[in-house]
Motif scaffolding. Structure first.
Motif, PDB file in Angstrom:
ATOM      1  N   GLY A  26       0.739  -1.319  -0.020  1.00 48.08           N
ATOM      2  CA  GLY A  26      -0.039  -0.022   0.016  1.00 48.08           C
ATOM      3  C   GLY A  26       0.972   1.264   0.031  1.00 48.08           C
ATOM      4  O   GLY A  26       0.328   2.362   0.103  1.00 48.08           O
ATOM      5  N   THR A  27       2.214   1.429  -0.016  1.00 48.66           N
ATOM      6  CA  THR A  27       3.004   2.162   0.119  1.00 48.66           C
ATOM      7  C   THR A  27       2.765   2.851  -1.499  1.00 48.66           C
ATOM      8  O   THR A  27       2.969   2.612  -2.420  1.00 48.66           O
ATOM      9  CB  THR A  27       4.461   2.030   0.172  1.00 48.66           C
ATOM     10  N   ASP A  28       2.173   4.288  -1.372  1.00 52.77           N
ATOM     11  CA  ASP A  28       1.884   4.829  -2.542  1.00 52.77           C
ATOM     12  C   ASP A  28       2.370   6.401  -2.861  1.00 52.77           C
ATOM     13  O   ASP A  28       1.517   7.092  -3.665  1.00 52.77           O
ATOM     14  CB  ASP A  28       0.023   4.846  -2.749  1.00 52.77           C
ATOM     15  N   SER A  29       3.121   6.707  -1.937  1.00 50.09           N
ATOM     16  CA  SER A  29       3.776   7.888  -2.503  1.00 50.09           C
ATOM     17  C   SER A  29       5.397   7.910  -1.778  1.00 50.09           C
ATOM     18  O   SER A  29       5.660   7.007  -1.030  1.00 50.09           O
ATOM     19  CB  SER A  29       3.114   9.110  -1.568  1.00 50.09           C
ATOM     20  N   VAL A  30       6.073   9.174  -2.280  1.00 47.81           N
ATOM     21  CA  VAL A  30       7.341   9.173  -1.950  1.00 47.81           C
ATOM     22  C   VAL A  30       7.433   9.332  -0.247  1.00 47.81           C
ATOM     23  O   VAL A  30       8.209   8.791   0.143  1.00 47.81           O
ATOM     24  CB  VAL A  30       8.045  10.091  -2.728  1.00 47.81           C
ATOM     25  N   ALA A  31       6.533  10.030  -0.083  1.00 46.91           N
ATOM     26  CA  ALA A  31       6.680  10.469   1.467  1.00 46.91           C
ATOM     27  C   ALA A  31       6.207   9.344   2.361  1.00 46.91           C
ATOM     28  O   ALA A  31       6.773   9.053   3.237  1.00 46.91           O
ATOM     29  CB  ALA A  31       5.364  11.756   1.847  1.00 46.91           C
ATOM     30  N   SER A  32       5.327   8.400   1.895  1.00 47.48           N
ATOM     31  CA  SER A  32       5.084   7.112   2.573  1.00 47.48           C
ATOM     32  C   SER A  32       6.251   6.355   2.843  1.00 47.48           C
ATOM     33  O   SER A  32       6.442   5.356   3.663  1.00 47.48           O
ATOM     34  CB  SER A  32       3.893   6.469   2.191  1.00 47.48           C
ATOM     35  N   ALA A  33       6.855   6.297   1.786  1.00 51.19           N
ATOM     36  CA  ALA A  33       8.135   5.363   1.579  1.00 51.19           C
ATOM     37  C   ALA A  33       9.203   5.949   2.342  1.00 51.19           C
ATOM     38  O   ALA A  33       9.707   4.971   3.312  1.00 51.19           O
ATOM     39  CB  ALA A  33       8.593   5.297   0.096  1.00 51.19           C
ATOM     40  N   LEU A  34       9.445   7.181   2.412  1.00 50.88           N
ATOM     41  CA  LEU A  34      10.275   7.796   3.343  1.00 50.88           C
ATOM     42  C   LEU A  34       9.954   7.712   4.916  1.00 50.88           C
ATOM     43  O   LEU A  34      10.939   7.430   5.773  1.00 50.88           O
ATOM     44  CB  LEU A  34      10.523   9.267   2.878  1.00 50.88           C
ATOM     45  N   ASP A  35       8.621   7.917   4.990  1.00 54.85           N
ATOM     46  CA  ASP A  35       8.351   7.580   6.313  1.00 54.85           C
ATOM     47  C   ASP A  35       8.347   6.272   6.840  1.00 54.85           C
ATOM     48  O   ASP A  35       8.893   6.069   8.047  1.00 54.85           O
ATOM     49  CB  ASP A  35       6.783   7.887   6.586  1.00 54.85           C
ATOM     50  N   HIS A  36       8.449   5.024   6.078  1.00 57.27           N
ATOM     51  CA  HIS A  36       8.627   3.770   6.518  1.00 57.27           C
ATOM     52  C   HIS A  36      10.261   3.646   6.654  1.00 57.27           C
ATOM     53  O   HIS A  36      10.733   3.082   7.713  1.00 57.27           O
ATOM     54  CB  HIS A  36       8.133   2.790   5.323  1.00 57.27           C
ATOM     55  N   LEU A  37      11.160   3.944   5.522  1.00 58.72           N
ATOM     56  CA  LEU A  37      12.386   3.660   5.475  1.00 58.72           C
ATOM     57  C   LEU A  37      13.218   4.393   6.543  1.00 58.72           C
ATOM     58  O   LEU A  37      14.371   4.199   7.150  1.00 58.72           O
ATOM     59  CB  LEU A  37      13.006   4.042   4.143  1.00 58.72           C
TER      60      LEU A  37
END
Length: 190
Positions: free
Chosen positions: A78-89
């Motif tokens: 469900g990662t659907d944006s760069v921001a959500s990817a960065l929030d996770h990483l």
């Protein structure tokens, strides 16, 4: 609905015990005897349900990295944006030191002598780069595909560097700096 087979249940139990054992004892300490003990089974049962140690490590890596779905990434579903990817990483859970890092390092160590295991790990990270590159391309439509791909690679490399160092240095200072560096990479794109 059909009930899962006993073999499937036992295999899952053994795989979960393997991941816990690697997290606690490292890859060299994850013997079949220790895994069997963690699973509450005999060594013979472990071999019966999953085969030899190489097969067990591959099945465990597949479960750890893919959670049953081939072609996925280390980013949550469900990662659907760069921001959500960065929030996770660069989030607290991913960046925190602990057993999960030991499991990843254990699989990497074992992959040095097992090309099939290495391929599983490389595919998981390749999927991460590809997903992140697609998300970057959507948010930076003027950037060419190579720039999006290399930026994605750089962000994942920074995140992994941060994660593995977090086991030996303060995650509090490193993670903020690592995320800021990743954001600078993104800001350099058109």
């Amino acid at each position: 609905m059909a009930r899962p087979s006993v073999a499937d249940e036992r295999t899952k139990q053994i795989v979960e015990a393997t991941i816990r054992t690697i997290g606690t004892n490292g890859i060299t300490g994850a013997s079949l005897d220790r895994i069997a003990e963690e699973a509450g089974m005999s060594r013979g049962h472990v071999r019966h349900f999953v085969g030899n140690r190489e097969e067990l490590l591959r099945a465990s890596a597949r479960s750890f990295y893919y959670d049953g779905a081939e072609g996925t990434s280390i980013l949550p579903a469900g990662t659907d944006s760069v921001a959500s990817a960065l929030d996770h990483l660069f989030g607290d859970e991913f960046a925190a030191p602990g057993r999960e890092n030991a499991v990843v390092l254990g699989f990497v160590e074992a992959a040095r002598s097992d090309p099939a295991l290495a391929e599983l790990i490389v595919d998981a990270y390749r999927g991460t780069h590809e997903l992140l590159a697609r998300l970057i391309a959507v948010e930076h439509p003027d950037a060419d595909a190579d720039a999006c791909a290399s930026t994605a690679y750089g962000i994942v490399a920074i995140a992994l560097h941060n994660v593995f160092l977090s086991d030996i240095v303060s995650v509090a200072t490193g993670t903020a700096s690592a995320r800021a560096t990743a954001e600078r990479l993104l800001a350099a794109l058109p």
